[in-house]
Design an enzyme around this catalytic site. Structure first.
Site, PDB file in Angstrom:
ATOM      1  N   LYS A 292      42.419  34.008  47.050  1.00  0.00           N
ATOM      2  CA  LYS A 292      43.442  33.099  47.584  1.00  0.00           C
ATOM      3  C   LYS A 292      43.016  32.403  48.875  1.00  0.00           C
ATOM      4  CE  LYS A 292      47.601  34.467  45.300  1.00  0.00           C
ATOM      5  NZ  LYS A 292      47.194  35.653  44.499  1.00  0.00           N
ATOM      6  N   GLU A 314      55.385  29.855  50.597  1.00  0.00           N
ATOM      7  CA  GLU A 314      56.268  30.870  50.031  1.00  0.00           C
ATOM      8  C   GLU A 314      55.387  31.936  49.427  1.00  0.00           C
ATOM      9  OE1 GLU A 314      55.603  28.158  48.018  1.00  0.00           O
ATOM     10  OE2 GLU A 314      54.603  29.537  46.635  1.00  0.00           O
ATOM     11  N   SER A 577      39.123  38.700  40.561  1.00  0.00           N
ATOM     12  CA  SER A 577      39.869  37.907  41.551  1.00  0.00           C
ATOM     13  C   SER A 577      40.241  38.675  42.815  1.00  0.00           C
ATOM     14  CB  SER A 577      41.118  37.321  40.901  1.00  0.00           C
ATOM     15  OG  SER A 577      41.887  38.334  40.294  1.00  0.00           O
TER      16      SER A 577
HETATM   17  C1  LIG Z   1      47.502  35.840  43.171  1.00  0.00           C
HETATM   18  C2  LIG Z   1      46.485  36.545  42.398  1.00  0.00           C
HETATM   19  C3  LIG Z   1      46.194  36.211  41.056  1.00  0.00           C
HETATM   20  C4  LIG Z   1      46.944  35.190  40.284  1.00  0.00           C
HETATM   21  O1  LIG Z   1      46.976  33.912  40.834  1.00  0.00           O
HETATM   22  P1  LIG Z   1      46.142  32.709  40.213  1.00  0.00           P
HETATM   23  O2  LIG Z   1      46.642  31.522  40.924  1.00  0.00           O
HETATM   24  O3  LIG Z   1      46.454  32.675  38.735  1.00  0.00           O
HETATM   25  O4  LIG Z   1      44.723  32.983  40.439  1.00  0.00           O
HETATM   26  C5  LIG Z   1      45.169  36.881  40.416  1.00  0.00           C
HETATM   27  N1  LIG Z   1      44.471  37.854  41.041  1.00  0.00           N
HETATM   28  C6  LIG Z   1      44.731  38.213  42.311  1.00  0.00           C
HETATM   29  C7  LIG Z   1      43.933  39.284  42.930  1.00  0.00           C
HETATM   30  C8  LIG Z   1      45.747  37.574  43.049  1.00  0.00           C
HETATM   31  O5  LIG Z   1      45.992  37.942  44.298  1.00  0.00           O
END
Ligand SMILES: *Cc1c(COP(=O)(O)O)cnc(C)c1O
Length: 599
Positions: A292, A314, A577
């Site tokens: 993020k 938000e 992610s």
């Molecule tokens: C917020 C988040 C997501 C999902 O958000 P996307 O906008 O679809 O990437 C996925 N993995 C993690 C670790 C997150 O914090």
């Protein structure tokens, strides 16, 4: 349409040609016309051509001479730039020359027909007596009259600021563009930095049209009162993001503050188990623990350039709130985070982190994420001097485009790292989880037009697709407007949002961004739903096999592996992610419940 080819024409210095070659132009053109200021000279070293198809440009030359040059320098295309007759072209054609015939646009289009029989491409140029390189543009509207089968290139005074209008030339025979005088330090000497910026911008504008649509999804569906705020952003973002100084600041923050590039890790144990070559893109190693921050750093810098001092955001689970509060702290900006009071209770630690970073939390009564979005938008209308920082590839145009671009650093790095490790710039499979879709958009971005890469998106099935506790927006979704764009979302017969469910907070979103809706509709990406159960087990598997505890969002991607029927040596890149610390309670509670069932 902007998948068009680039021809860079009119170079004459070997060193310059070599350095421009590194940009991988599709065609490189040299001019054999002695009266041109870009004349290559009587004799030059043949090895100066390194990449790109070689084009020789001839004006009023004899057939014999042209053939000699073509042979001597291994030239692949002959560009005929003068008033050569149709018989002349026929003769060259009979001698196996691939012809690019230049047509100056004041000519009647009917004369083109005869030439199309012998030409591989037509090149439209501005009318001028110097035979090209005039730096002047002609009106591209005229092109709509062109109705022959031969593909064409556009030429004549094309510069960086033309990228957007090139995108809007919708002609099925439009094949490429010819760059020349607008990228010169002096005639025949091309400015590599300027060309690089052109390529960069062309890439940047690639997948979305100027109204913010990805195919039929996207757009700007907002209350009228938000229009000035959105317009301000839309009018300024491409210019700011392309600025050298902006790019420099962004790159250094990504490197030294965020910790990029993140590693591409080869997983030996997983690879053995699934009989393929499995790599993890370690976005979990970013500062604050997920992808993020790639986006919040970029947007906060953009806001600053727009002269804003206050950021609003938000957050649902708090991850985006923390990433926003973090960059506001380092960039010395005010930060206001809207959060549903239900979420504030559930995510106490993230609330504390945001406060410690100096953010103000505004609780939204009896609410969760969607209520926080509404409240933030209301605040933005009343406070247009602030910047609304959206956390995923959702929202009205240009947000999905901005966010996907800032996240595209992920696939840019994957390309380079795969090249080093596998000798090939692209994988067979690319897997990422999709909440709103930002980490997937970033991981897919540079592979979108490489059809040999299978793109797989992991969606949260929650308790199962057939239950009403799910967040599978492609399975249950239909077209509608969510948070300012036309996309796929889960809605009831009255168009009201159905509350989604997933054990993973980040995937617990009732829709997907417009780019993903488009990828789903066109079958470019395959969406696979993963239940809570499958994700938790995959999370445990990655932990003990590879020593990495993944965020439960990312564990959804791991759970895709057994469903793919992988073959030996297929290369799989999985976008990890985020890290799993934030999810320890969920992992442990889930396993306790599981064991209670056993007993
Ligand atoms: C917020 C988040 C997501 C999902 O958000 P996307 O906008 O679809 O990437 C996925 N993995 C993690 C670790 C997150 O914090």
């Amino acid at each position: 349409m902007i998948t068009n080819k680039v021809k860079i024409c009119g170079m004459k210095h070997p060193q310059n040609i070599n350095s421009i070659s590194l940009l991988n132009p599709d065609f490189i053109g040299v001019i054999f016309y002695p009266y041109s200021p870009r004349f290559i000279g009587i004799s030059f070293p043949i090895e100066i051509f390194t990449t790109g198809k070689k084009v020789g440009v001839f004006v009023k030359n004899s057939i014999e001479n042209i053939l000699k040059k073509i042979q001597k320098y291994a030239i692949e295309f002959g560009q005929i730039h003068g008033d050569e007759s149709i018989e002349f072209c026929e003769e060259l054609y009979k001698n196996n020359v691939s012809i690019i015939k230049v047509i100056r646009v004041n000519e009647a289009f009917s004369v083109i027909q005869k030439y199309t029989n012998y030409s591989l491409y037509i090149l439209f140029d501005t009318h001028c007596k110097e035979f090209g390189g005039s730096g002047r543009k002609f009106s591209w509207e005229k092109i709509s009259e062109y109705a022959f089968d031969t593909k064409f290139l556009l030429s004549g005074g094309i510069g960086i600021k033309d990228v957007e209008s090139i995108k809007n030339v919708f002609h099925t025979k439009f094949f490429g563009i010819d760059l020349n005088s607008k990228f010169e330090i002096e005639p025949g000497n091309k400015n590599r930095d300027e060309l690089k910026r052109f390529y960069h911008k062309k890439k940047f504008m690639k997948f979305v049209d100027t109204k913010g649509f990805y195919g039929e999804f996207g757009g700007t569906f907002i209350p009228e009162m938000l229009w000035p705020n959105i317009k301000e952003l839309e009018n300024n973002y491409p210019k700011i993001i392309m600025e050298k100084k902006f790019q420099y600041t962004l790159q250094s923050l990504l490197k030294d503050f965020v910790g990029r590039p993140t590693p591409l890790f080869y997983c030996e144990e997983l690879s053995k188990k699934y009989e393929a070559k499995i790599y993890l893109k370690r976005e979990d190693l970013n500062h604050t623990g997920a992808h993020k921050i790639n986006n919040t750093v970029g947007q906060a810098l953009l806001a600053k350039k727009l002269g804003k001092k206050k950021i609003i955001a938000e957050t649902g689970a708090g991850q985006h709130g923390v990433a926003t509060a973090t960059v506001c702290a380092i960039l010395n900006m005010d930060c206001i985070v809207f959060m549903g009071d239900t979420d504030i209770q559930r995510q106490a630690i993230n609330v504390d982190r945001m406060k410690m970073l100096g953010a103000t939390i505004i609780p939204v009564k009896t609410g969760t994420l969607k209520d926080a979005v509404n409240e933030a938008l209301r605040y933005w209308i009343d406070n247009p001097e602030s910047y609304y920082l959206i956390g995923s590839v959702v929202g009205p145009h240009p947000y999905p485009h901005i966010v996907s671009f800032f996240q595209s650093i992920i696939s840019e790095e994957i390309q380079q790292q795969l090249k080093e490790k596998e000798g090939c710039e692209y994988p067979d499979y690319l897997i990422a989880s999709v909440g709103g879709g930002s980490n997937a958009a970033g991981a897919f971005y540079h592979f979108l037009d490489n059809l040999s890469v299978k793109l797989i998106a992991a969606e949260a099935a929650g308790l199962g697709l057939k239950t009403n506790k799910t967040a599978s927006s492609t399975f249950h979704g239909s077209k509608g407007v969510l948070h300012g764009s036309l996309t796929l979302l889960m809605q009831d017969e009255y168009g009201q949002i159905i509350e989604p469910y997933s054990i993973s907070a980040g995937l617990d979103y009732p829709g997907i961004g417009p780019m993903h809706s488009h990828l789903f509709y066109t079958n470019r990406a395959q969406f696979i739903s993963i239940t809570d159960d499958e994700a938790i087990q995959a999370g445990y598997e990655l932990s003990f096999l590879q020593g990495i505890i993944p965020a439960i969002e990312s564990a959804h991607s791991i759970a895709i592996l057994p469903k793919l029927n992988l073959k030996n040596n297929e290369v799989v890149v999985l976008n990890l992610s985020g890290r799993g610390e934030k999810d320890m309670d969920s992992y442990i509670n889930y396993m306790n419940l599981y064991h209670e069932h056993d007993r």
